[in-house]
Design an enzyme around this catalytic site. Structure first.
Site: not given
Ligand code: NAD
Length: 499
Positions: A192, A267, A302, A401
């Site tokens: 997804k 993650e 991240c 963040e």
């Molecule tokens: P997000 O949590 O908003 O979304 C991530 C994914 O989750 C998307 O595909 C989104 O559609 C889905 N999602 C949203 N709401 C959901 C729900 N209620 N239930 C299930 N899935 C849902 O994050 P983002 O804005 O896409 O990405 C940024 C974040 O990702 C930052 O916090 C960053 O630090 C983190 N990140 C972490 C790593 C790591 O390896 N630790 C790597 C890259 C990004």
């Protein structure tokens, strides 16, 4: 290998693409059963790139059903690992053969500089998939010490149906860190992608099929958070591997608890400290790395080194160098090969970043550089590289963040103070320390509560051998390395009585 294409070449190539926006289920592209779509908007200029299938419950159920069928049927899950290796390596090769197309899609969709998508994102994804393919026929189980009348085997088996829910900052790379080990281990996968950057995930599904992956083993479901939630709540999904925000990560754990206690791997976010001691061995390299740590990929990292902790004695000299390096990250057209800073993923995220900049001013931080939206006439979303001198490390910009190009500079006087400041965070993804003294560097590395610690460098280690993940609310489990295979396998003890 950097490409020799010009801006005009990339623009022409981008215009020639026919972009696929449908879901991929059971080996074919399909529209959402509801017929609904959403606009896929480029942050480069705000233009609609294509319509993307807006999947919901019916599509989730269909994908889980075919993934389960494929798993039970066994053409992939029970195949000789050598066969899976061959398909994975072919898949990686096809990604390489389509590298320009995938790089342009990633740049158009996520606003990332083409110089990065061609050298980091796409080659990195191919390398990861190949790495797990190459590894999978070399890892075995154990024959363990046991009573003499027993033969004791400890083996790993694929979990079953694995859902991978990923973010938009490194769309294909973050997906591949999950696809690589999950597929190599023999699972069926439902990917997804983020609704903000679904295009490369959709595109590679067909490449996986071409490589010989059986139908139903790899499915892609574009859509919003609802799709992620439905997967996390689904009774027939065995594992949910998530990369994204800490806030959504917490929900995913709850959904698993409300449903079938599926394995959940998270993650999540970070607020990583980058500590510069007064005996930093090379100011120029450290300043260059500190700028890259926060401005590379528009700060949408991240592991962003978003807290620069600098010793008072060297602060002014170091900041001068850093300001100079930051000037190299002025936003410009992501399709131009020389661009080092592209567009913020969308209007909402840009507003969020600008909101934090306002909060920085309001909370008494002193602006050192940047602070504004730029290139408005493009219709895209661009923010200057921004730095604040932060007298009080408890203010929001120094704690939360931001996920944008905003650096907080915090001053310290002693190593103990630096470590205390560094560890005073809900996150623990990464940290760095710069010192010429072996003891200082090792002691700091030991005391920093983070999944990765860099000494005299930042963000090094594109190699798959290093596990990647966080302490505390930066998540659990680890992507990359052979350790990641543990997330996508169940551990089984088999005891055979001989007499
Ligand atoms: P997000 O949590 O908003 O979304 C991530 C994914 O989750 C998307 O595909 C989104 O559609 C889905 N999602 C949203 N709401 C959901 C729900 N209620 N239930 C299930 N899935 C849902 O994050 P983002 O804005 O896409 O990405 C940024 C974040 O990702 C930052 O916090 C960053 O630090 C983190 N990140 C972490 C790593 C790591 O390896 N630790 C790597 C890259 C990004």
């Amino acid at each position: 290998m950097p490409s020799n294409k010009s801006l005009a070449d990339w623009q022409q190539f981008a215009a020639s693409l026919s972009i696929e926006g449908r879901a991929f289920i059971q080996g074919q592209y399909v529209t959402a059963q509801s017929g609904k779509t959403f606009d896929c908007i480029s942050p480069i200029d705000g233009r609609v790139l294509t319509q993307v299938a807006d999947c919901d419950e019916a599509d989730v159920n269909a994908a889980v059903h075919v993934a389960r069928q494929a798993f039970n049927q066994g053409a992939w899950s029970q195949a000789n690992p050598r066969k899976r290796k061959k398909v994975m390596c072919r898949f990686a090769e096809l990604i390489r053969q389509h590298a320009d197309e995938l790089a342009v899609l990633e740049t158009l969709d996520a606003g990332k500089p083409i110089g990065d998508t061609t050298t980091v994102d796409i080659p990195g994804a191919a390398y990861c998939i190949e790495w797990y393919g190459e590894a999978i026929d070399k890892v075995g189980g154990e024959v363990v010490p046991a009573d003499n009348h027993l033969v004791g085997l400890v083996t790993r088996e694929p979990i079953g149906v694995v859902a991978c829910v990923v973010p938009w900052n490194f769309p294909l790379l973050m997906a591949s860190w999950k696809l690589g080990p999950a597929l190599a281990a023999g699972n069926s996968v439902i990917l997804k992608p983020s609704e903000k950057s679904p295009l490369t995930a959709i595109r590679i599904a067909e490449l996986a099929k071409q490589a010989g992956m059986p139908d139903g083993v790899f499915n892609v479901l574009p859509g919003g958070g609802t799709v992620g939630k439905l997967l996390a709540l689904h009774m027939d999904v065995d594992c949910l591997a998530f990369t994204g925000s800490t806030q959504v990560g917490k929900l995913i754990m709850q959904y698993a608890g409300q449903s079938n206690l599926k394995r959940v791997w998270l993650e999540l976010g970070g607020k990583s400290p980058n500590i510069v001691m007064p005996d930093c061995p090379d100011f120029d390299r450290a300043a260059n790395a500190a700028a890259g740590a926060i401005f590379y990929n528009m700060g949408e990292m991240c592991t962003a080194g978003s807290r620069l902790l600098v010793h008072r004695d060297i602060k002014d000299a170091f900041i001068d160098k850093l300001l100079d390096k930051a000037r190299g990250y002025q936003p410009s057209n992501p399709l131009a090969p020389a661009t080092s800073m592209g567009a913020i993923i969308d209007y909402i995220q840009m507003k969020r970043v600008l909101g934090y900049i306002e909060a920085g001013h309001a909370d008494g931080a002193r602006l050192l550089a940047g602070g504004k939206q730029v290139l408005q006439d493009t219709g895209g979303f661009y923010v200057e590289p921004t730095m604040f001198d932060v007298p009080n490390p408890a203010i929001r910009i120094a704690r939360e963040e931001i996920f944008g190009p905003v650096l907080s500079v915090v001053t310290f006087d002693t190593m103990d103070q630096a470590i205390e400041l560094a560890n005073a965070s809900e996150f623990g993804l990464a940290a760095a320390v710069w010192s010429s003294n072996l003891t200082t560097a090792h002691e700091a590395a030991r005391r920093l509560r983070a999944g990765t610690v860099w000494v005299n460098c930042y963000d090094e280690g594109g190699d798959m051998n290093f596990p990647f993940g966080g302490y505390r609310q930066s998540g659990n489990g680890r992507d990359k390395s052979l350790h990641a295979l543990e997330k996508y396998t169940e551990l089984k003890s088999t005891l055979v009585r001989l007499r």
